[in-house]
Structures are given as structure tokens and as C-alpha cells.
Design an enzyme around this catalytic site. Sequence first.
Site, short mmCIF file in Angstrom:
data_model
loop_
_atom_site.label_atom_id
_atom_site.label_comp_id
_atom_site.label_asym_id
_atom_site.label_seq_id
_atom_site.Cartn_x
_atom_site.Cartn_y
_atom_site.Cartn_z
N HIS A 188 -26.58 111.91 91.37
CA HIS A 188 -26.49 113.16 92.13
C HIS A 188 -26.06 114.25 91.16
CE1 HIS A 188 -26.40 114.13 96.67
NE2 HIS A 188 -27.57 113.70 96.30
N HIS A 238 -27.72 117.13 89.83
CA HIS A 238 -27.93 118.56 90.07
C HIS A 238 -26.99 119.10 91.15
CE1 HIS A 238 -31.66 117.70 87.81
NE2 HIS A 238 -31.48 118.93 87.37
N LYS A 240 -27.52 98.89 93.93
CA LYS A 240 -28.38 99.95 93.42
C LYS A 240 -27.52 101.09 92.88
CE LYS A 240 -32.32 102.81 94.66
NZ LYS A 240 -32.93 103.53 95.78
N TYR A 270 -41.63 109.54 91.41
CA TYR A 270 -41.44 109.00 90.06
C TYR A 270 -42.72 109.16 89.24
CZ TYR A 270 -37.17 106.87 91.84
OH TYR A 270 -35.93 106.67 92.39
N HIS A 324 -38.69 113.34 92.14
CA HIS A 324 -37.61 112.62 92.79
C HIS A 324 -38.13 111.52 93.71
CE1 HIS A 324 -33.27 112.78 93.57
NE2 HIS A 324 -33.56 112.31 94.77
#
Lengths: 758, 233
Positions: free
Chosen positions: A99, A101, A95, A56, A53
Site C-alpha cells: 500500500h 502510494h 499473502k 499485472y 494494479h
Amino acid sequence: MSPGTATAGPAMGPELAADHGLSRDEWNRILEILGREPTFAELGVFSAMWSEHCSYKSSKPLLRTLPTEGEAVVQGPGENAGVVDVGGGWGLAFKIESHNHPSAVEPYQGAATGSGGILRDVFTMGARPVALFDSLRFGALDSPRSRYLLDGVVRGVGDYGNCVGIPTVGGETVFDPVYERNPLVNVMCLGLVRLDRLTRAGTGAPGNVVLTVGSRTGRDGIHGAAFASEELGEETADSRPQVQVGDPFTEKLLLEATLELIERDLVVGVQDMGAAGLTSSATEMAERAGAGIEIDTARVPVRETGMTPYEILLSESQERMLVVTEPGGEDAVREVLEKWELGSAVIGKVTDDGLFRVRHDGEVVAEIPLTPLVGEPPMVTYEAREDEAVGRLRGRDLTDAAELGSDQEARDALLALLDAPSVASKRWIWEQYDTTVGTNTVVRPGSDAAILRLAGTPRGIAASVDGNGRYVHLSPRRGAAIAVAEAARNVACSGARPLAVTNCLNFGSPRKPAVYHQLREAVAGIGEACRALGTPVTGGNVSLYNETPAGPIHPTPVIGMVGVLDDVTARVPSAFQAPGDEVVLVGTSREELGGSEYLRTVHGLVAGEPPALDLEEAAALVAFLVEAAGRGLLRSAHDVSDGGLAVALTECAILAEGGPVGVETELAGDGVSAAALLFGESQSRAALSCAPGDLEPLLELAGRRGVAAARAGRVGPRGGPIRIAAAGRTAAVDAPEAASVYDRALPRRMEHEAGLTT
Amino acid sequence: MRFGIVRFPGSNCDADCHRAVEEGLGEDAFYLWHRDRDLGGADAILLPGGFAYGDYLRAGAIARFSPIMKAVESFARAGGPVLGICNGFQILCEAGLLPGALARNAALRFLSHDVHLSVERTDTAFTGAYRRGQVLRMPLSHGEGRFVADATTLDRLEEEGRVVFRYVDAEGNATPEANPNGSLRAIAGVCNEARNVVGLMPHPDRAYAAILGSNDGLGVFRSALAATAAAAS
């Protein structure tokens, strides 16, 4: 896991590191960096910063291949948000973020906090958020779980944006059983900043003062970043403590206070305490500035007593930000924050030693060099190999599906598509979002692209979010390129010139060769399309491990495209405007039913080769649409995508301002079957209408731009019949009936959900 | 003319009101802070939409106790024009300056779309620029907008001509389908006895220019201009 006391913890070693999601190689790397074993707090810091997360680590080598530079780009990847120059001294910060999970576990709070995070990414740049877009994926709506998730997510996105006062003006929602236990919740935010006020998230020089601002730090969301980097298991409902709770009112205060601080030049840099909270914001800000940073966790305002440094460093409590100011600026900062009734505390300072030093009541509990921690995290490349089953799906013979036995079959297929939740009207969703607050919304949801006016200028901003998991599943490179092309087409249909892209890559576990193959190919496809269309990537988000015991989701790269209209009054609506107008179809229809919504809805098949994409053709169409709009030749323009020309033309008719109208058209295509003409999803096509007097110049312009275009019929009267003829078959339905099916599809499936959540 | 716009920490339509007055009407607008104790010489007061103090308890329930509301109350009792839009309407009801209350929408969902309103009365401080029965189109956006009051109060409001706006269809008929939130008697806006305090749930502040989809809301602000000029002469 119980962290023990401030300095001690469970027995340190590679096993504990493995519990933190760190591999043996990563553990060895930590020993090498520190020259000793890490403390418990340090292990937590490494675990968070080296999680997928934050680091990357499996996608960055791929992302580096994307084009990131262009004339309009003011800020590319690596900051809180990308920024493009939209003229008049204005920058557009934008951007997208996922979200997924948290929303799978607790849809309302998961979606709400997702909106909160992306808003903070934008306003910490000094940009006032002006619009939100959501890109959502759920399972089929015959599943109670999917209905529960849709209901909760829509309330969550809606309530948060509504309360902060940011309109949600566009988006897309797709339903497919592959998302049943792992929905996708991607939210894109657009904000406007005077370019001379653009703020970057660095700490500036040594000696600068570091403050936490906003909500107190609690034990919620500890290790959320690591949670987002795991697959969802059967026991995931037990992960609820990792889902944070949003407070949009505090967010609104943070927004106003931050913009006032930046406007009054009181801060050096600001960053949201998002994933990995205090740890990521402090280390990333210092690393960007090439400085060091020292904080004392005992000075962080907390919600409960006895919180350890480990917990304070890794908490993901919402609505908190890290603010850096010059020495002596603390009082002025505090004064602004007090006006907005926000708490703050000085927790440390910027140093010159390149270290992240954490004290607790003075005692050093962590000391890590920033460069290897943040700037050079371990990168991972996995084996990539296409799943053979996918190759077989692609090669499947679709001859039978191309048979439309009668006009009745054609009509039934059209009505089935209009009733398919992925195609049908999303009004039920966006009527729960405030779409007009801020008085900038010129084109609301339900069109190809939403449009905002750019106050004080004649300009407009257009944006769209698009993805197609089915295409990418069948052919990752082509499917991802199509997502970019479709987003550009949507923006161009509204009359705007596409400028730049933010992307959200939603994939399964990269450790599986088939998934890593999808990721690698999809990123390549995005890169190719962005180069061809001149729309660089300014940032985005990667969400991996979207898997449940039932398997991975369809790989779903979502593209957020922004564009600009030189004259907002030249915008083009999607729907027909006047009976008697000429209908013009641009682009070439081919025998392409592979991957189509028609195959899925009518034949229950996800198979075949997705439509071919010629990037030159795609770019030519975009240029043609923008020029035609600028010259005022278009009454309407609508992208052809899910459901093909039959659905596109029907939408143009039933969404007409003032009520559904009819349309009579004849679709042309040499040797193409009726099914492919009506429902195929050949790329780079659009359905246009123009005043009869503009037909000649419009066709002439198309010829000059090298775009295939032909008159295909005429807009009919209000309430009239929709008749779409193709290769000897005619799909006919009365406009009001089509409208009713299209409008009722979602509400009739959701009418019993009211009040289930919150 | 100077419109004072009261900002609570969670106001989010304050800028919309500001733009409606300055861009739409061409008059002056300025902000008042919720902690202020006087109205800075405003000729009219606007209470904008939003979530004044977060409104986790009940919309407008806490805002009525803010320092600025004391000043707004005296201004209103002295006959000064006060308009509450959306959350501003909720606050005026909570403060007792307007009758009734705003309950959760009948469908229990947040609603945001355009509605049509009929102008029931033109003898208030904010509706003089309209024709009686005129049908306006403007956005609505709320989760708690269902106007409720006991039957006696409703009857009195009708008798005294204090129902200012009603939800109708595009042709001006008060059909059940045209009532978006289940408001009793399709009431979208009311006024006080002296007709200088008006509240409504839909947003005239978002309908002041054709590019926004409608400029039907501009008359609300223009009416205040005329009312103030009349009072001054």
C-alpha cells in the site's frame, strides 16, 4: 472528472481513454471486443481492470516463469491468497500486499487500509488470520518527512491490527534516502484454515445470488487502482480523496461473519472489494467460474445520493465484500450478517452468458465479455536495458574501504552500524503492535523468524519477510535471489523447514528500460532461488511506478517465507542462552564488501558487487540448520546479513534473555581483510551457539551436510565484553554499551514525534 | 466450574480467555453474546479485551449500555465473581462496578510488551491462589490503560486494600521505569468493595502456558475456582 448522468458522460474517444490511462492500442482493443464505442461506465471498467494494479500487464509475462507447484502447495497464484498444507489437516493461507502510494500521501490511513485489505484476502479463503508482518521502507530519519511517515505508518499498521485482534509478529524496516517521498508499506498476513473448509473466490453456477456485504459504497478511492499505477508527482498530495479510510471495527465484524458463513456452508464464494472494488470482485469471481454475472448498481447501498454507475463500479470504499450464495440461501446469509450488525443487499445474479452486465435501475449501462476483460488483458513487454551508471557502481574499487586502520576504527564502525536505523533494534516499532493477542505467538518480533504454535498439534509455523533494495539496485538478479535465500535462512535459523514464498515486487516505472531490466532480472533471480530451495511462489503482489520527480526507488522485491516446525518446542532462539556455550560460525567469509551496510553507513557508498550466492550452498545450510535444530544441538542460531558477522555476533550477545552477555571470538578467513571479515555480508552464513557437549556432534553434522563450520569462540558472562577479532584487528565494546546504542537508535530519533497524527 | 465469557462484537481476546480456562485450567468456558439478557448459569464472568463496539468514542463507553451488562451487574451485586481484562476493565469502570477510569497512555502511543506486576492483595475472588507480594510477568497491550482517579478515591482504595495489582520491576520494586503507561500510583488492577469484581489492564489470559512466555496468569483463573468452591461449601 465528472461522470455526468447514469448513461451519458464526457465525449467518448481515444482522448478520454488516455485520460483513463489506456493506450491507443488498448482503446482499439476495446472497440474490437465490444464492436462499438464503450459507454462511460464501460470505459471505467476497462481502465480499472487493465490497470497495472489489476491486470499485472507488464509483470505477468515475467511472473509466469516462477515455480508455483510443490508438495505442500494447496493453492497457488490466482486466488485471494496462496495456501500450503502445514499438517494436521490445517492449511496456511498467506499473502503479501503493498500500500505504497496511499501511504506516501496519508501514512496512517494508507497503512491501515493496507492491513485491512490483506486481512480480507486471507479470511475470504475461510482462513482465520493469525499473524501480520510488515516490511517497511522510509527515507533517512534526519528528514522530518521520513519521521512523519514512519510515525503514521506504524500507528496505522498497529491500530488496525490491534483493533481487529490480529498480532503483528514480525517484519523489517529499512531506511534509505531513495524512499523519502515514496515509502514502501508491504503487509503480509498468515491465516489458518481447516483444509476441508478452504473456500475459493468463484461464483459457482448460473442462478446463484450475488450480494454486497459490509460498509456502504461512497465516493472514496474512486480509481485507486489507476492511482496506484501512476508515478507520484508534486501534486500528489491533492490525491487524498483517492486514499480510503479504514474502519477496523467493521473489519472485525466482517471477519467473524465471513468465517461463520463459511463454517456453516452458506456461501459459494467470497471476495474482497479491493482495488477496483465492485468491478474487480464481480468480474474476477465470475471469470474464475467460467460464468457470467449481472448486477444492478442502483441496488448497491450507497453513502450519498446521486452516485453514478461509474462511481459505484469503481469506488474503493473499504470493508466491503462480494458474497455469492445459492438461490434460497439469502435469508440464512442475512441472518448471520444481522447478528454481526452488517448491512447487505442482493445486487444481482450469476448468468451463463459469459458477460459482465451492469444495469442501473434496470437500464443496461455496461455489457462486456468477461474473457477478454479479465482473462486476456493486454500484456505489455517493455524494452530492458541496464543503466550504465549501475555497471560503473558495481565495478567500483573498494580497496580503500577495506582498510581498517586501527582497533578504534573497528570499534567505531561497529558502534556506527549498531546505531544505523536499518540495523538497530526495531523495538520502538513493534512495541506499538499487539504481538500476543490470539495466544499463538511463541517467538515475538526481534528474532530471525517469528513462530506461532499450531493449536491442537505439536507443530509450529515460522515466517519471515526480507528484502534488500541495495543489492537489487546493484545487481537485480543476484539481489533478488539473495532476498529469497535470506528469508529461507531466517526461517531455518528458527529451526523451521521453509515451505513456500509470497512476494511483493516494488519497482519504478516499467516503461523505463532500466527499471524493466531490474524487474525482469529480479523475477528471474527469485525463480532460480525458489527452485533451488524448494520453496514455490504461491502468490503475491506487484507495485510498480514507485517513482517521484527525484527518481525511482531502489528496486525492492520483498520475500515472505513461511515454514513449519514439526515440534514447536524444538525452536531455536536467535540470541545466546548461556555463558560458557560454544560459538560456532557456519559458511565461508569472502572478501565481499560490495553493497554492504558497512559501506553505506561508514563510507557513504552504495557500490560494488553484492556478495556471491551459491544456491547449493544456501540449500545445504538450510538443511543443516533444520536437522541440527531437530536434534536439539543448537542453543541459538542467527542469520548473518546487514553489518556482517560483527553485527550478528553482537546482536546474539546483547539480545540474550535476561540482559546482555559478552562474547569472545576470532573470525577466520584466508587472505580476507579485517573489514570484510567483520562487516562483509558473504551469503549462506550463520552464527550459532551450542552447549559445550554438543560441539562435536554439531561439527560432525555440518561435515556430513557439506557445510563449512568451525568453533569461533565462547559466550561470555552477563554484562561482559564483546571482543571480535579478525585479521589483526579487534572490535571491542562492552555489552551494555552496545545494547544501549542499539536500543536507543530509533527512539532517540523519534522521541519528538508523539501525537503528530490521529 | 463454568466461566461465562462475554463477547461484544469487537471483543478480540474472547478466544484467549476461552483457551486459558479450558487448556490452561481444565475447566469449562462458554460464550455469552452482548445481546443476551441472562448469564446462562455461569459461575464466574470474564469480560475479555478488545474494542467492544469499536471504541471510537471512549473505550468501554458504549458497552456498558448493552443488555448483557445489566445481567452482569446483578450477578456482581449478588457477589458473583467478575473479572475484566483490558477492555473488560475499561467497561467495568464505565459501568461503575469498579472505581476510576483508564485514560490514554502517558506516552500517547499504543504499548505492547511484557510487564511485571506485584500481587498486592490475595483476598479477592481472582488472587487467592497467589502469595502477597508475588511478582507476575505477563503481556500488556493497550492504548488507553493509564489508571486515573481523584486523590480522595485513590486514598480510599489504598486504605481499603483495593489496589490488587501494581506495576513493578522484575525484583518487585515500584520504580517509575516499571510503570509503562503512567498509571497513578502504578495501579494495574483494582477490585470493588466486596472484592468479587476485579479489573486489570495486563493480560493473564495470554500468560497461561510456558510456551507463551509465562504461565503466571493462570493463578487468576485458578483463584476463581477456589473462591467459587469456597462459596459453595
